[in-house]
Write an enzyme that holds these catalytic residues in place. Structure first.
Site, PDB file in Angstrom:
ATOM      1  N   TYR A 216       0.842  -1.193   0.000  1.00  0.00           N
ATOM      2  CA  TYR A 216       0.000   0.000   0.000  1.00  0.00           C
ATOM      3  C   TYR A 216       0.877   1.242   0.000  1.00  0.00           C
ATOM      4  CZ  TYR A 216      -3.591  -3.357   1.505  1.00  0.00           C
ATOM      5  OH  TYR A 216      -4.442  -4.424   1.613  1.00  0.00           O
TER       6      TYR A 216
ATOM      7  N   HIS B 252       0.335 -11.916   1.447  1.00  0.00           N
ATOM      8  CA  HIS B 252      -0.663 -11.082   0.769  1.00  0.00           C
ATOM      9  C   HIS B 252      -1.296 -11.803  -0.420  1.00  0.00           C
ATOM     10  CE1 HIS B 252      -1.669  -6.597  -0.273  1.00  0.00           C
ATOM     11  NE2 HIS B 252      -2.715  -7.378  -0.341  1.00  0.00           N
TER      12      HIS B 252
ATOM     13  N   GLY C 127     -18.398  -4.081  -0.242  1.00  0.00           N
ATOM     14  CA  GLY C 127     -18.385  -4.161  -1.702  1.00  0.00           C
ATOM     15  C   GLY C 127     -17.653  -3.022  -2.368  1.00  0.00           C
TER      16      GLY C 127
ATOM     17  N   GLY D 138     -17.310  -0.157  -1.344  1.00  0.00           N
ATOM     18  CA  GLY D 138     -18.045   1.080  -1.138  1.00  0.00           C
ATOM     19  C   GLY D 138     -19.411   1.104  -1.792  1.00  0.00           C
TER      20      GLY D 138
ATOM     21  N   ALA E 215     -22.776   3.254  -0.588  1.00  0.00           N
ATOM     22  CA  ALA E 215     -23.112   4.514  -1.255  1.00  0.00           C
ATOM     23  C   ALA E 215     -23.831   4.342  -2.581  1.00  0.00           C
ATOM     24  CB  ALA E 215     -21.843   5.337  -1.464  1.00  0.00           C
TER      25      ALA E 215
END
Length: 362
Positions: A72, A139, A221, A223, A227
């Site tokens: 990241y 990962h 999901g 976001g 939203a």
């Protein structure tokens, strides 16, 4: 539960419910915080001072479990968490980070050989400014290296006191079994939400048979379940969610119906769509710790409020019917080749130190 979730989101108890991941004693808050969006992937990185304020607010609100990776940024998200959790704050949290994915010539390079495992761990310890990583994940699975070899090096790191617990991310059931036979896994991190349920047939039963905790990433999901389709129009060009099949115009018209159904039930229950979708994940068991990500304090508070949304069996069934496999359009990931469905590694008998086709060395 009329209207209580919204109120609880603003007045969160400091002592949140906790759970134990795995059989080796790692105890974390019932909900964690995924930190990737603070530094990369979901658009431009956010200012450090704002994200440190968010991280401290999370701790003050009872969250103890924080998820990052050396990928990241790359690297910058670990540095951010190292800054945020200096001194006495470090004792209040459990840090999970990951290794094994890096960019090489603009392509993903997956590494699981022993030298790289050791190299990556030492680098993460420095960036996190800590003496020991609470939970260290693979990962993505290196399909050129037997998982037993990777786990053997991770076991050594535990014995050296550099990591406390070991996990895998996006690993198949057979890979989980082989890894667990070398050293007990504490957690498996994989995508799990109302509309991403491919792990339920084999991975979840395997983890529960072996006593391994489950850490769902993207429980909202990416976001969308929080939203709806409107947020996609506002994504920056650098937000990799633009690549996801479910957000493509040819799939979005159908998928928005899922969000509309969630909104209707959320209104009935007096909570937000995000809280409703997250409560479904939280209700999957006492071995499940979702790690929804956010960069906003108000969203964090709402996510914590999901702990106070109770679902009846009938409501769970109704929610699942909204996002059944035949309703959803598009794959769950932009890079399905790097999910658990392609995580098998060669048998240990074919491994030759210094030979074979596997990549080796730093």
């Amino acid at each position: 539960m009329a209207a209580t979730a919204m109120a609880m989101a603003a007045t969160v108890a400091v002592d949140l419910p906790r759970l134990k991941l795995g059989m080796l004693g790692l105890e974390v808050s019932k909900i964690g915080l995924g930190c990737v969006g603070m530094s990369a992937t979901y658009g431009p990185p956010k200012p450090d001072f704002e994200m440190i304020k968010l991280l401290h607010h999370a701790v003050d609100s009872g969250v103890t479990f924080f998820d990052t990776s050396d990928f990241y940024g790359p690297h910058t998200n670990e540095i951010l968490l190292g800054k945020a959790f200096k001194g006495g704050m470090r004792e209040k949290v459990q840090l999970a980070t990951k290794f094994g994915v890096r960019l090489k010539d603009d392509a993903l390079d997956i590494r699981g050989d022993p030298e790289y495992v050791k190299f990556a761990c030492e680098a993460s310890l420095k960036r996190l400014d800590t003496d020991c990583i609470d939970l260290y994940y693979v990962h993505r699975i290196d399909t050129q290296v037997p998982i037993e070899i990777t786990m053997g090096q991770l076991k050594k790191l535990v014995e050296e006191g550099k990591i406390k617990h070991v996990g895998l991310s996006e690993a198949s059931a057979s890979t989980i079994r082989r890894a667990h036979a070398i050293y007990p896994l504490t957690a498996v991190e994989t995508e799990w939400s109302l509309w991403s349920r491919d792990l339920e047939e084999e991975i979840v039963p395997t983890c529960r048979e072996l006593g391994i905790g489950i850490v769902p990433y993207s429980p909202l999901g990416r976001g969308f379940l929080a939203a709806g389709p409107s947020f996609i129009q506002n994504l920056s060009d650098s937000d990799f969610r633009k690549r996801f099949p479910r957000f493509k115009p040819e799939n979005l018209e159908q998928n928005k119906k899922i969000y509309e159904c969630i909104c209707e039930m959320a209104t009935r229950k007096g909570c937000s769509p995000a809280q409703l979708a997250l409560s479904w994940v939280l209700a999957q068991g006492d071995d499940v710790c979702p790690i929804p990500g956010t960069t906003k304090i108000e969203n964090l508070d709402q996510n914590i409020g999901a702990l106070f949304v109770n679902l009846t069996p009938e409501e769970k069934d109704e929610l699942e019917s909204y996002a059944s496999a035949d309703v959803i359009k598009g794959d769950r990931h932009a890079f399905m080749s790097n999910t658990w469905m392609n995580s098998e590694t060669p048998p240990l008998s074919k491994w030759r130190v210094g030979g074979g086709d596997h990549h080796y060395g730093i």
